[in-house]
Write an enzyme that holds these catalytic residues in place. Structure first.
Site, mmCIF file in Angstrom:
data_model
loop_
_atom_site.group_PDB
_atom_site.id
_atom_site.type_symbol
_atom_site.label_atom_id
_atom_site.label_comp_id
_atom_site.label_asym_id
_atom_site.label_seq_id
_atom_site.Cartn_x
_atom_site.Cartn_y
_atom_site.Cartn_z
ATOM 1 N N ASN A 1 0.840 -1.199 0.000
ATOM 2 C CA ASN A 1 0.000 0.000 0.000
ATOM 3 C C ASN A 1 0.877 1.252 0.000
ATOM 4 O OD1 ASN A 1 0.605 -0.860 2.682
ATOM 5 N ND2 ASN A 1 -1.068 0.322 3.529
ATOM 6 N N GLU B 1 0.271 5.137 0.686
ATOM 7 C CA GLU B 1 -0.659 6.171 1.136
ATOM 8 C C GLU B 1 -0.190 7.552 0.701
ATOM 9 O OE1 GLU B 1 -1.189 5.438 5.343
ATOM 10 O OE2 GLU B 1 -2.323 3.609 4.929
ATOM 11 N N CYS C 1 -4.013 0.543 -2.571
ATOM 12 C CA CYS C 1 -3.892 -0.705 -1.816
ATOM 13 C C CYS C 1 -2.762 -1.574 -2.367
ATOM 14 C CB CYS C 1 -5.190 -1.490 -1.888
ATOM 15 S SG CYS C 1 -6.532 -0.829 -0.893
ATOM 16 N N GLU D 1 -2.891 -4.708 -3.122
ATOM 17 C CA GLU D 1 -3.363 -5.558 -4.218
ATOM 18 C C GLU D 1 -3.338 -4.794 -5.537
ATOM 19 O OE1 GLU D 1 -4.768 -4.987 -1.329
ATOM 20 O OE2 GLU D 1 -5.906 -6.687 -0.573
ATOM 21 N N CYS E 1 -10.181 -5.171 0.435
ATOM 22 C CA CYS E 1 -11.324 -4.246 0.425
ATOM 23 C C CYS E 1 -12.217 -4.536 -0.784
ATOM 24 C CB CYS E 1 -10.839 -2.801 0.418
ATOM 25 S SG CYS E 1 -10.255 -2.213 -1.196
ATOM 26 N N CYS F 1 -10.683 -3.766 -4.182
ATOM 27 C CA CYS F 1 -9.642 -4.718 -4.590
ATOM 28 C C CYS F 1 -10.237 -6.060 -4.971
ATOM 29 C CB CYS F 1 -8.586 -4.860 -3.504
ATOM 30 S SG CYS F 1 -7.476 -3.435 -3.488
HETATM 31 N N1 THU Z 1 -5.199 -1.796 2.521
HETATM 32 C C1 THU Z 1 -4.578 -2.558 1.571
HETATM 33 O O1 THU Z 1 -3.534 -2.181 1.030
HETATM 34 N N2 THU Z 1 -5.156 -3.741 1.235
HETATM 35 C C2 THU Z 1 -6.230 -4.290 1.845
HETATM 36 O O2 THU Z 1 -6.629 -5.391 1.498
HETATM 37 C C3 THU Z 1 -6.911 -3.552 2.941
HETATM 38 C C4 THU Z 1 -6.440 -2.158 3.147
HETATM 39 C C5 THU Z 1 -4.545 -0.542 2.937
HETATM 40 C C6 THU Z 1 -5.196 0.719 2.497
HETATM 41 C C7 THU Z 1 -4.638 1.698 3.529
HETATM 42 O O3 THU Z 1 -3.362 2.156 3.090
HETATM 43 C C8 THU Z 1 -4.468 0.866 4.774
HETATM 44 O O4 THU Z 1 -4.500 -0.480 4.349
HETATM 45 C C9 THU Z 1 -5.512 1.098 5.840
HETATM 46 O O5 THU Z 1 -6.785 0.981 5.322
#
Ligand code: THU
Length: 130
Positions: free
Chosen positions: A39, A41, A50, A52, A83, A86
């Site tokens: 991920n 941000e 994300c 994925e 999520c 994804c």
């Molecule tokens: N996140 C992912 O990268 N993948 C997931 O399957 C769930 C959430 C990340 C998004 C964000 O940067 C952090 O987790 C918190 O939500």
């Protein structure tokens, strides 16, 4: 390297200063090669991506459009669940029988298929004729 090791390693590169929640993802493509993502941000929160999504982008950038296996890991109390967005992204490139292993850093894993994660997925049937 296997999917678990690949996802665990790339998780270390996650850029998650806002949530503090680092995620690693690895997908195996049709060729057998593994692609990874973490991920990423952003200070403008909705612009984050994300793990994925990163792994899928790497796979497609390398010229592959079929995924056969997925592994996602985070330091969560229960195995991390992709999520909604994804799940749709994974369904674009993987069949319903593709296994998605959700894991936490304590070694707990849960395996579900894409069909189980996204029942009734919006797919090409719904836009047929366009
Ligand atoms: N996140 C992912 O990268 N993948 C997931 O399957 C769930 C959430 C990340 C998004 C964000 O940067 C952090 O987790 C918190 O939500």
């Amino acid at each position: 390297m296997n999917l678990q090791d690949a996802a665990t390693a790339v998780r270390q590169n996650a850029h998650a200063p806002y949530s503090g929640f680092r995620v690693g993802a690895a997908v195996r493509a049709g060729s057998g090669r593994i692609y990874v993502g973490c991920n990423v941000e952003n200070v403008s929160y909705p612009e984050g991506t994300c793990a994925e999504a990163g792994a899928i982008a790497a796979m497609v950038a390398a010229g592959e459009t079929v995924l056969t296996e997925v592994y996602v890991i985070a330091d969560s109390p229960v195995p991390v669940s992709p999520c909604g967005g994804c799940r749709q992204r994974l369904a674009e490139f993987g069949g319903g029988a593709v296994a998605v292993t959700m894991a936490n850093t304590d070694g707990v894993e849960r395996v579900m298929t894409l069909d189980q994660l996204l029942p009734g997925a919006f797919n090409t049937d719904h836009i047929a004729g366009r």
